[in-house]
Design an enzyme around this catalytic site. Structure first.
Site, PDB file in Angstrom:
ATOM      1  CB  ILE A 119      -0.962  -0.021   1.202  1.00  0.00           C
ATOM      2  CG1 ILE A 119      -1.909  -1.227   1.070  1.00  0.00           C
ATOM      3  CG2 ILE A 119      -1.771   1.275   1.285  1.00  0.00           C
ATOM      4  CD1 ILE A 119      -2.748  -1.516   2.280  1.00  0.00           C
ATOM      5  CG  HIS A 177       9.050  -7.182   8.920  1.00  0.00           C
ATOM      6  ND1 HIS A 177       9.701  -7.915   9.879  1.00  0.00           N
ATOM      7  CD2 HIS A 177       7.858  -7.816   8.721  1.00  0.00           C
ATOM      8  CE1 HIS A 177       8.938  -8.928  10.249  1.00  0.00           C
ATOM      9  NE2 HIS A 177       7.808  -8.890   9.555  1.00  0.00           N
ATOM     10  CG  ASN A 178       6.090  -7.715   4.797  1.00  0.00           C
ATOM     11  OD1 ASN A 178       6.368  -8.813   4.357  1.00  0.00           O
ATOM     12  ND2 ASN A 178       5.117  -7.506   5.660  1.00  0.00           N
ATOM     13  CB  SER A 203      -7.744  -2.836   9.368  1.00  0.00           C
ATOM     14  OG  SER A 203      -8.412  -3.994   8.945  1.00  0.00           O
ATOM     15  CB  THR A 218      -9.661  -6.126  11.164  1.00  0.00           C
ATOM     16  OG1 THR A 218      -9.767  -7.352  11.855  1.00  0.00           O
ATOM     17  CG2 THR A 218      -8.644  -5.247  11.843  1.00  0.00           C
ATOM     18  CE1 TYR A 221      -2.843  -5.609  10.854  1.00  0.00           C
ATOM     19  CE2 TYR A 221      -4.996  -6.671  10.691  1.00  0.00           C
ATOM     20  CZ  TYR A 221      -4.090  -5.728  10.248  1.00  0.00           C
ATOM     21  OH  TYR A 221      -4.433  -4.889   9.217  1.00  0.00           O
ATOM     22  CE  LYS A 233      -3.191  -1.884  11.025  1.00  0.00           C
ATOM     23  NZ  LYS A 233      -2.203  -0.906  10.576  1.00  0.00           N
ATOM     24  CE1 TYR A 250      -5.775   2.552   4.454  1.00  0.00           C
ATOM     25  CE2 TYR A 250      -4.317   0.667   4.712  1.00  0.00           C
ATOM     26  CZ  TYR A 250      -4.505   2.027   4.617  1.00  0.00           C
ATOM     27  OH  TYR A 250      -3.407   2.840   4.665  1.00  0.00           O
ATOM     28  CG  ASN A 292     -10.715  -7.519   2.143  1.00  0.00           C
ATOM     29  OD1 ASN A 292     -11.456  -6.947   2.953  1.00  0.00           O
ATOM     30  ND2 ASN A 292     -10.290  -8.738   2.344  1.00  0.00           N
TER      31      ASN A 292
END
Ligand code: UFG
Length: 347
Positions: free
Chosen positions: A14, A36-37, A132, A134, A157, A161, A185, A187
């Site tokens: 992103i 890290h990613n 998120s 979530t 996780y 958030k 966000y 998906n």
């Protein structure tokens, strides 16, 4: 003079798309990331940002930095005068967060606290935070609007958030000169239409569409569909997939909102339309012209049946609306996957 924007985690999926949109909109992004990613490219730049440079024909300012390193953050803020921060850095694998809760809270919470403290010390009080959907947990009603109760998610996780949202809200309440936009966000999928940047999960993808794309390209044999006995039309999980470029443009809109001294605002970034796992498989088969084999397996713990946004508030207050539909998301994802079968790494 062009405004300098700090983008934490700006080498990620992103983040790199946000950096591109910031450059296109005339901002000067300064990116920090701890790899890290992200995959290293040449010139000490992450490969994702090296590609962004090639797309926009402009250099990207980058520093390798971990948000939990308070001294390095201080140094950075002494060097640059930022007008705002896009805060995207953090650990993000739901399953891993259940195994390593402390690690997730350390990085996501302490990292954010260090960042906020540093911002405060340097008088930078404008932040856009990558939250998120979530945080809504198991939806009590659909579509999800921003007033839906939050805090119901069950994994570290998602909780991180939610906690960060609460911290930022409290900060804005206590100190009226802070402005924050919390973006929830849904998906994000797809890729920039150049096919040069996209999502590059390390190891086995956790998320549906990177997995589907790897099946289509022949890197994985079949998709496991996590349950077909949900209360949805075809029994598989329904989500609100949003094109990552639309999502990135939402961040530019959020930066503009901060300029209005908006206090703390919260917006869903979604399309408002839900698609099932099997609809996504079909759409990707259409975009790729390849068959995507799948097997139905057990439900994945923690998954909800359906989750999609009411995106009306973002349209009303940010003047932002997702422009790209499902076909475009899949076509762009497929172009990225085909041009980069092993992601950003060379083998
Ligand atoms: N799915 C499969 N097989 C897979 C992967 C996923 O069937 O191999 C299904 C899931 O069960 C779900 C749907 O595809 O029904 C989407 O799953 P994703 O993992 O792609 O996305 P989630 O909605 O579970 O998770 C996303 C983000 C999280 C965020 C969450 C809630 O990845 O960061 O939305 O907002 F927390």
């Amino acid at each position: 003079m062009a405004e300098k924007i700090l983008v934490t985690g700006g080498a990620g999926y992103i983040g790199s798309h946000c950096v591109l949109e910031l450059l296109e909109a005339g901002y000067v992004p300064v990116v920090i990331d701890n790899f890290h990613n992200a995959i290293r490219g040449s010139d000490a730049l992450p490969e994702s940002l090296r590609r962004v440079e090639q797309i926009v024909h402009r250099p990207v300012l980058f520093q390798e930095l971990d948000i939990t390193d308070g001294a390095a953050l201080q140094e950075l803020f002494r060097k640059h005068q930022f007008s705002a921060v896009l805060h995207l850095a953090g650990l993000k694998a739901v399953g891993e967060s259940v195994q390593k809760p402390l690690e997730y809270y350390r990085v996501n919470l302490t990292g954010t606290i260090r960042l906020l403290e540093t911002m405060q010390a340097h008088g930078v009080k404008n932040i856009v935070f990558s939250s998120s959907a979530t945080v809504y947990g198991d939806p009590k009603y659909l579509p999800l609007d921003e007033n839906h109760p939050v805090g119901g998610c069950t994994n570290p996780y998602g909780k991180s958030k939610f906690f960060i949202e609460e911290m930022i809200r409290d900060l804005c309440k206590a100190e009226r000169d802070w402005n924050a936009v919390l973006l929830r966000y849904f998906n994000p999928i797809g890729a920039h239409e150049s096919g040069m940047i996209g999502e590059d999960p390390q190891g086995i993808p956790n998320n549906l569409m990177p997995y589907v794309a790897q099946v289509a390209v022949g890197r994985r044999e079949f998709l496991s569909v996590f349950g077909n006995d949900y209360k949805t039309d075809d029994g598989t999980g329904v989500r609100d997939y949003i094109h990552v470029v639309d999502l990135a443009k939402g961040h530019v809109a959020a930066l503009k909102k901060l300029k209005e001294n908006c206090g703390c605002k919260i917006y869903n970034l979604g399309t408002g339309t839900g698609y099932s796992v099997l609809q996504m498989v079909q759409a990707m088969e259409k975009a790729s012209g390849r068959e995507i084999k799948y097997k139905v397996t057990a439900r994945r713990e923690g998954d909800v049946a359906s989750c999609y946004a009411d995106p009306a508030l973002a349209e009303r207050e940010l003047g932002w609306k997702a422009a790209f539909g499902l076909d475009k998301m899949c076509e762009d994802l497929w172009r990225w996957q085909l041009q980069n079968p092993t992601g950003f790494s060379k083998n």
